[in-house]
Write a protein that holds these residues in place. Structure first.
Motif, mmCIF file in Angstrom:
data_model
loop_
_atom_site.group_PDB
_atom_site.id
_atom_site.type_symbol
_atom_site.label_atom_id
_atom_site.label_comp_id
_atom_site.label_asym_id
_atom_site.label_seq_id
_atom_site.Cartn_x
_atom_site.Cartn_y
_atom_site.Cartn_z
ATOM 1 N N ASN A 49 -8.603 2.488 16.516
ATOM 2 C CA ASN A 49 -8.967 1.684 15.338
ATOM 3 C C ASN A 49 -8.137 0.408 15.284
ATOM 4 N N ARG A 50 -8.749 -0.667 14.827
ATOM 5 C CA ARG A 50 -8.059 -1.955 14.739
ATOM 6 C C ARG A 50 -7.727 -2.281 13.279
ATOM 7 N N TYR A 51 -6.515 -2.756 13.058
ATOM 8 C CA TYR A 51 -6.047 -3.079 11.708
ATOM 9 C C TYR A 51 -5.606 -4.529 11.624
ATOM 10 N N LEU A 52 -5.881 -5.152 10.478
ATOM 11 C CA LEU A 52 -5.348 -6.477 10.188
ATOM 12 C C LEU A 52 -3.956 -6.281 9.581
ATOM 13 N N ASP A 53 -2.952 -6.888 10.185
ATOM 14 C CA ASP A 53 -1.563 -6.621 9.810
ATOM 15 C C ASP A 53 -1.065 -7.636 8.789
ATOM 16 N N PHE A 54 -0.932 -7.198 7.534
ATOM 17 C CA PHE A 54 -0.374 -8.059 6.488
ATOM 18 C C PHE A 54 0.992 -7.551 6.032
ATOM 19 N N MET A 55 1.729 -6.934 6.965
ATOM 20 C CA MET A 55 3.109 -6.540 6.650
ATOM 21 C C MET A 55 4.110 -6.974 7.727
ATOM 22 N N SER A 56 3.608 -7.209 8.955
ATOM 23 C CA SER A 56 4.462 -7.721 10.039
ATOM 24 C C SER A 56 5.731 -6.890 10.250
ATOM 25 N N GLY A 57 5.566 -5.567 10.217
ATOM 26 C CA GLY A 57 6.734 -4.700 10.444
ATOM 27 C C GLY A 57 7.844 -4.999 9.458
ATOM 28 N N LEU A 362 -2.667 3.088 0.722
ATOM 29 C CA LEU A 362 -3.386 4.046 1.583
ATOM 30 C C LEU A 362 -4.863 3.666 1.704
ATOM 31 N N ALA A 363 -5.444 3.231 0.589
ATOM 32 C CA ALA A 363 -6.852 2.802 0.634
ATOM 33 C C ALA A 363 -7.001 1.575 1.528
ATOM 34 N N GLY A 364 -6.012 0.699 1.505
ATOM 35 C CA GLY A 364 -6.009 -0.457 2.400
ATOM 36 C C GLY A 364 -6.042 0.003 3.844
ATOM 37 N N GLN A 365 -5.232 0.990 4.172
ATOM 38 C CA GLN A 365 -5.192 1.505 5.555
ATOM 39 C C GLN A 365 -6.554 2.074 5.959
ATOM 40 N N LYS A 366 -7.201 2.794 5.020
ATOM 41 C CA LYS A 366 -8.538 3.337 5.322
ATOM 42 C C LYS A 366 -9.514 2.204 5.602
ATOM 43 N N ASN A 367 -9.276 1.055 4.936
ATOM 44 C CA ASN A 367 -10.135 -0.111 5.139
ATOM 45 C C ASN A 367 -9.576 -1.074 6.180
ATOM 46 N N LYS A 368 -8.633 -0.562 6.979
ATOM 47 C CA LYS A 368 -8.115 -1.282 8.157
ATOM 48 C C LYS A 368 -7.329 -2.545 7.803
ATOM 49 N N LEU A 369 -6.618 -2.452 6.679
ATOM 50 C CA LEU A 369 -5.703 -3.541 6.318
ATOM 51 C C LEU A 369 -4.339 -2.928 6.010
ATOM 52 N N LEU A 370 -3.294 -3.456 6.638
ATOM 53 C CA LEU A 370 -1.949 -2.920 6.437
ATOM 54 C C LEU A 370 -1.129 -3.849 5.546
ATOM 55 N N PHE A 371 -0.609 -3.288 4.452
ATOM 56 C CA PHE A 371 0.341 -4.014 3.612
ATOM 57 C C PHE A 371 1.273 -2.983 3.004
ATOM 58 N N VAL A 372 2.272 -3.421 2.251
ATOM 59 C CA VAL A 372 3.274 -2.484 1.733
ATOM 60 C C VAL A 372 3.499 -2.688 0.240
ATOM 61 N N THR A 373 4.368 -1.857 -0.326
ATOM 62 C CA THR A 373 4.747 -2.012 -1.726
ATOM 63 C C THR A 373 6.098 -2.724 -1.785
ATOM 64 N N ALA A 374 6.478 -3.112 -2.984
ATOM 65 C CA ALA A 374 7.841 -3.595 -3.245
ATOM 66 C C ALA A 374 8.188 -3.007 -4.605
ATOM 67 N N GLY A 375 8.728 -1.804 -4.611
ATOM 68 C CA GLY A 375 8.865 -1.063 -5.863
ATOM 69 C C GLY A 375 7.530 -0.412 -6.172
ATOM 70 N N PRO A 376 7.470 0.445 -7.209
ATOM 71 C CA PRO A 376 6.272 1.255 -7.456
ATOM 72 C C PRO A 376 4.998 0.479 -7.797
ATOM 73 N N ASP A 377 5.126 -0.639 -8.511
ATOM 74 C CA ASP A 377 3.946 -1.309 -9.066
ATOM 75 C C ASP A 377 3.582 -2.638 -8.387
ATOM 76 N N VAL A 378 4.257 -2.959 -7.306
ATOM 77 C CA VAL A 378 4.025 -4.276 -6.689
ATOM 78 C C VAL A 378 3.519 -4.110 -5.252
ATOM 79 N N ILE A 379 2.395 -4.771 -4.985
ATOM 80 C CA ILE A 379 1.872 -4.862 -3.621
ATOM 81 C C ILE A 379 2.572 -6.043 -2.953
ATOM 82 N N ARG A 380 3.069 -5.823 -1.728
ATOM 83 C CA ARG A 380 3.763 -6.913 -1.023
ATOM 84 C C ARG A 380 2.993 -7.285 0.234
ATOM 85 N N LEU A 381 2.715 -8.582 0.370
ATOM 86 C CA LEU A 381 1.990 -9.087 1.533
ATOM 87 C C LEU A 381 2.920 -9.955 2.380
#
Ligand code: PLP
Length: 414
Positions: A49-57, A362-381
């Motif tokens: 599977n191919r993912y778009l990486d919006f976290m860059s490790g 997790l839903a992002g990963q299912k839709n082939k997009l990788l990103f992370v959180t920054a604390g519980p309520d913040v999406i970090r790109l």
């Protein structure tokens, strides 16, 4: 993915089956994905599977995965020399240091292997400066709530998040943490033993919170008034990530010491501490060191990364693409009350939400997009600095979809 890569991926997968207990310590909460190949903005898992990486490790692969020029330099260095020792002259370290200091107001560089180590070096340099050069009994470092400075004993103590400290007592002494933007608390914390104030210009792990320019001026004024050193942790914000080479440059200040790591070598482990000329003599021969700091292999990756960044003016690119990303997010997520605020600088972007976002990741990963959180309520790109308009459009669309689905599902459950 080509067949040999898939075969290798199969073998890697088979090496840790689900029934057998892992031979690793369970100190990471790992997502159920095993990534095996990367190119540019894209990653592939062991199933192809191919993912778009919006976290860059986590702000590491700032030039994208396997950037050609860094790869070529590393490969040629592999044929020359991997490691010698800091007992010898290190011309490549000299060159890497020169390239770094050309982009900022620092005069001297110490190379190490990680962000925590760079911060340890900063703490040690600050203490030693007062004790050896100034002859003053100053050692205390003031840091801020929600900050993150690393996982070694000193840097986890400096960190303003209690979760990283639990169970590690006794912690080293000589650290005080005060709330960010609280001038009175900061003033009250300064005493005769205070050596330095240490901060991130944008608290990244802590929720993508930029420090206000006014508070930075307050800190700067207090440092001048009390003769304190200013240490800036640029481990995540440095290396062009925020639209300037280093985030403190947005604020027009020159820290006495600052640290970088994550993006410095495109994924090769490396870090650096940079300081002003008057701190040079505090680190006399034998006072500090690192076996692996600035090896020929590491510095080849650092030099190539820096040369590419200069050549392609990547900090400027991060500024422009970051603006586009935030504009698109503002437009496409408008009308979703779950989204409270979109903030950040350059390509370090936080989306503050009205509730926990771990399911959205997790839903992002299912839709082939990788990103992370920054604390519980913040999406970090954190996309790479070469990210294209099309990739941003695609990521924003996926983020809109997964947030909408999350809101719908929460309604159904209520
Ligand atoms: C990641 C990070 C660190 C720690 O870096 P390591 O390489 O994991 O030791 C320190 N400070 C900040 C701001 C970071 O984001």
């Amino acid at each position: 993915m080509t067949p040999p890569e898939l075969k290798q991926a199969e073998e890697n997968k088979a090496s840790h089956s689900e029934e057998e207990p892992s031979a690793l310590f369970p100190n990471y909460a790992r997502y159920p994905l095993a990534l095996v190949k990367g190119h540019g903005s894209w990653l592939w898992d062991d199933k192809g599977n191919r993912y778009l990486d919006f976290m860059s490790g986590l702000a590491v692969t700032n030039l994208g995965h396997a950037p050609e020029k860094v790869k070529a330099k590393l490969k040629s260095q592999l044929d020359q020399l991997w490691h010698s020792s800091n007992l010898f002259q290190m011309p490549m370290q000299e060159k890497a240091a020169k390239l770094l200091t050309e982009q900022c107001a620092a005069d001297a560089v110490f190379f190490c292997n990680s962000g925590a180590e760079a911060n340890e070096a900063a703490i040690k340099l600050a203490r030693r400066y007062f004790q050896k050069i100034k002859g003053e009994d100053r050692y205390e470092i003031i840091t801020f709530d929600k900050s993150f400075h690393g996982r070694t004993m000193a840097t986890l103590t400096a960190t303003g998040q209690n979760k990283v400290k639990e169970g590690f007592d006794p912690l080293p002494t000589g650290f005080k943490t005060v709330p960010l933007h609280d001038e009175e608390a900061l003033k009250a914390a300064i005493g005769p033993h205070t050596a330095a104030i240490m901060l991130e210009m944008i608290q990244a792990e802590g929720g993508v919170h930029p420090v206000s320019p006014e508070f930075v001026q307050t800190i700067k004024g207090l440092c001048e008034e009390h003769g304190l050193l200013l240490i800036v942790d640029e481990v995540q914000t440095g290396m062009g990530r925020t639209g300037k080479w280093f985030a403190h440059q947005h604020y027009g200040i020159e820290p006495d010491i600052f640290t970088v790591a994550k993006g410095i070598a495109s994924g090769f482990p490396a870090g650096a501490m940079l300081g002003k000329a008057y701190l040079r003599e505090a680190f006399t021969a034998g006072s500090h060191g690192s076996t692996f700091g600035g090896t020929p292999l590491a510095t080849s990756a650092i030099i190539a990364t820096l040369e590419v960044m200069v050549e392609d003016n990547l900090p400027q690119r991060a500024e422009e693409m970051g603006q586009y990303l935030r504009e698109q997010l503002q437009q496409k997520l408008a009308g979703l009350p779950f989204v409270k605020e979109i903030r950040g600088k350059g390509l370090l972007v936080g989306i503050e939400c009205a509730g926990p976002v771990s399911d959205i990741v997790l839903a992002g990963q299912k839709n082939k997009l990788l990103f992370v959180t920054a604390g519980p309520d913040v999406i970090r790109l954190l996309p790479n600095l070469y990210v294209s308009h099309e990739e941003i459009d695609q990521a924003v669309e996926t983020i809109r979809l997964v947030i909408e689905a999350h809101v719908e599902q929460s309604k159904e459950e209520a």
